[in-house]
Design a protein around this motif. Sequence first.
Motif, mmCIF file in Angstrom:
data_model
loop_
_atom_site.group_PDB
_atom_site.id
_atom_site.type_symbol
_atom_site.label_atom_id
_atom_site.label_comp_id
_atom_site.label_asym_id
_atom_site.label_seq_id
_atom_site.Cartn_x
_atom_site.Cartn_y
_atom_site.Cartn_z
ATOM 1 N N SER A 279 29.049 33.857 39.050
ATOM 2 C CA SER A 279 28.548 33.124 37.878
ATOM 3 C C SER A 279 29.656 32.774 36.893
ATOM 4 C CB SER A 279 27.472 33.951 37.160
ATOM 5 O OG SER A 279 28.046 35.057 36.489
ATOM 6 N N ALA A 280 30.825 33.451 37.033
ATOM 7 C CA ALA A 280 31.968 33.153 36.152
ATOM 8 C C ALA A 280 32.850 32.060 36.745
ATOM 9 C CB ALA A 280 32.787 34.419 35.926
ATOM 10 N N GLY A 281 32.369 31.412 37.804
ATOM 11 C CA GLY A 281 33.075 30.261 38.352
ATOM 12 C C GLY A 281 33.919 30.531 39.581
ATOM 13 N N VAL A 282 33.824 31.731 40.156
ATOM 14 C CA VAL A 282 34.587 32.063 41.372
ATOM 15 C C VAL A 282 33.700 31.769 42.578
ATOM 16 C CG1 VAL A 282 35.856 33.836 42.611
ATOM 17 C CG2 VAL A 282 35.798 33.881 40.104
ATOM 18 N N THR A 285 34.315 33.417 48.821
ATOM 19 C CA THR A 285 33.811 34.782 49.071
ATOM 20 C C THR A 285 34.946 35.804 49.150
ATOM 21 O OG1 THR A 285 33.777 34.346 51.461
ATOM 22 C CG2 THR A 285 31.715 34.021 50.249
ATOM 23 N N PHE A 286 36.090 35.409 49.692
ATOM 24 C CA PHE A 286 37.209 36.347 49.777
ATOM 25 C C PHE A 286 37.763 36.642 48.387
ATOM 26 C CE2 PHE A 286 41.749 37.381 50.706
ATOM 27 C CZ PHE A 286 41.512 38.564 51.396
ATOM 28 N N ASP A 287 37.839 35.621 47.523
ATOM 29 C CA ASP A 287 38.298 35.837 46.146
ATOM 30 C C ASP A 287 37.337 36.753 45.386
ATOM 31 O OD1 ASP A 287 40.484 34.221 46.566
ATOM 32 O OD2 ASP A 287 39.548 32.420 45.705
ATOM 33 N N LEU A 290 38.068 40.234 46.488
ATOM 34 C CA LEU A 290 39.292 40.765 45.888
ATOM 35 C C LEU A 290 39.071 41.175 44.429
ATOM 36 C CD1 LEU A 290 42.036 38.329 47.283
ATOM 37 C CD2 LEU A 290 41.686 40.726 47.899
ATOM 38 N N LEU A 291 38.323 40.363 43.693
ATOM 39 C CA LEU A 291 38.091 40.675 42.277
ATOM 40 C C LEU A 291 37.242 41.927 42.099
ATOM 41 C CD1 LEU A 291 37.569 37.072 40.828
ATOM 42 C CD2 LEU A 291 39.410 38.670 40.252
ATOM 43 N N THR A 292 36.345 42.198 43.042
ATOM 44 C CA THR A 292 35.543 43.426 42.921
ATOM 45 C C THR A 292 36.405 44.676 43.064
ATOM 46 O OG1 THR A 292 34.982 43.480 45.288
ATOM 47 C CG2 THR A 292 33.446 42.323 43.816
ATOM 48 N N MET A 293 37.618 44.538 43.609
ATOM 49 C CA MET A 293 38.517 45.685 43.738
ATOM 50 C C MET A 293 38.955 46.234 42.383
ATOM 51 S SD MET A 293 41.176 44.518 46.733
ATOM 52 C CE MET A 293 42.265 45.881 46.322
ATOM 53 N N ILE A 294 39.148 45.341 41.422
ATOM 54 C CA ILE A 294 39.800 45.737 40.164
ATOM 55 C C ILE A 294 39.020 46.822 39.422
ATOM 56 C CG2 ILE A 294 40.577 44.901 37.903
ATOM 57 C CD1 ILE A 294 41.184 42.192 39.305
ATOM 58 N N LEU A 341 35.093 35.422 32.826
ATOM 59 C CA LEU A 341 35.600 36.341 33.839
ATOM 60 C C LEU A 341 36.308 37.571 33.269
ATOM 61 C CD1 LEU A 341 35.851 36.864 36.857
ATOM 62 C CD2 LEU A 341 37.997 35.565 36.846
ATOM 63 N N LEU A 342 37.228 37.378 32.313
ATOM 64 C CA LEU A 342 38.004 38.515 31.812
ATOM 65 C C LEU A 342 37.135 39.566 31.118
ATOM 66 C CD1 LEU A 342 41.324 36.861 30.519
ATOM 67 C CD2 LEU A 342 40.997 38.291 32.543
ATOM 68 N N PRO A 343 36.241 39.168 30.188
ATOM 69 C CA PRO A 343 35.355 40.188 29.600
ATOM 70 C C PRO A 343 34.440 40.839 30.635
ATOM 71 C CG PRO A 343 35.369 38.205 28.250
ATOM 72 C CD PRO A 343 36.076 37.869 29.526
#
Length: 438
Positions: A279-282, A285-287, A290-294, A341-343
């Motif tokens: 919903s934040a514009g990503v 699916t691979f990206d 990767l973001l769920t890792m953080i 995305l950042l918040p």
Amino acid sequence: MTAETLSTAQSRVELLDDVLYRKVNWRIIPLFIICFLFAYLDRVNISFAKLQMQSDLGFSDTVYGLGASLFFVGYFLFEVPSNILLHKIGARVWIARIMVSWGIASACMMFVSDEFWFYTLRFLIGVMEAGFVPGVLYYFTQWYPGNRRGRVNAYFKSSICLCGIVGGPLAGFILGHFDGMYGMAGWKWLFLLEGLPSIVLGVVVLWLLSDKIEDASWLTADEKRVLLERMASEPKPDSSSRFSDIWKHPVTYVMSAIYLCLVMALTGLLFWMPQLIKSAGVADTFDIGLLTMIPYLIAAVGNLLIGSSSDKRGERRWHMAGCASLTAGGYLLCAWFPGQLLPLMAGMSMILTGIIAWMPIFWTIPPRFLTGLAAAAGIALINSLGQLGGIIAPFMVGRIKDLTGSATPALYMLSAICVLATVLVIWGIPARYYQVKQ
């Protein structure tokens, strides 16, 4: 003997204990971490499968949320019976059975073609997995004294972080690169490839584990004696070990309520994290994976630091309350900045750090007032009643999203639930159960 000599002798004993428990840790904990990793992959890979599966099968968010929740219905119904059988049969055989059966059920999700089979298999995965986590936690009470369980539980629960670190990119890779291979959709490959390892691990558990210290062929006679002495020196709970005793303690119900809040907070995020990032514009699916890792990477560090701090200080109440408050703040941050995305990443990191550090400290409390069969059944009862939160939260988020077009109102509700948990942690549990023998 002088005080200095006594102190030196005590330090030597503690050092020898550390060496011995390190040996025990390397035998038991890595295996359970890997097992828990695949338990969680099989439980939450539906959140990534949703990115393709929902459009392929025409499911609404409400249908998806209900299917995600039905796992916890099966888990709730069979949790206590499963742990009673584990106590009677032995952890080695029963945990192996759990893993093999849930691996088969999870792999069968690849055959889902309509709502009926989606609901049925999600329910069956919960039935098959029921008893795994409380069974392992009970197993730890047979091997570790109370002053070491906070760290051990933290290592075990860090598997959730490992799942997020490994699971997101792995799921994204499978969905992106296996989609269409041999005529099968990527989401079908996801269920198949993440279900099969659990079956193999079940066989490994059967081979490597020992039910009791006395049965461990990999320990010397002296090592067994020391471990048994440490367990014998444990303060005894102020109850007997009968099954009926679990109903006599009001704190059992308080603990169940706290865990209900905790599980709602966890599943409210787990099953919707990829969607929030999308919903934040990503879009890729691979990206997303990767973001769920953080958040999981940050939570892994926070979990170990907070668990170690709780053990070293011999303090449970304020560590738990702080974790619950951190989770509440994370949900507020996500609600205040939807689609940014950042918040969102910062908020999700706060949520996961709070929840994952909260869990292992929480599970040090039940052995303070339950023992024997009552401990096995009581841990399962608290866990199963708490798992009702896994029924409520995913369905609640999906339903609110369908009705309002936004998940933000659900995020505010989850924050309020964490505030309630903070209140229960501070005022609902007697101080004597927070005391830790140093």
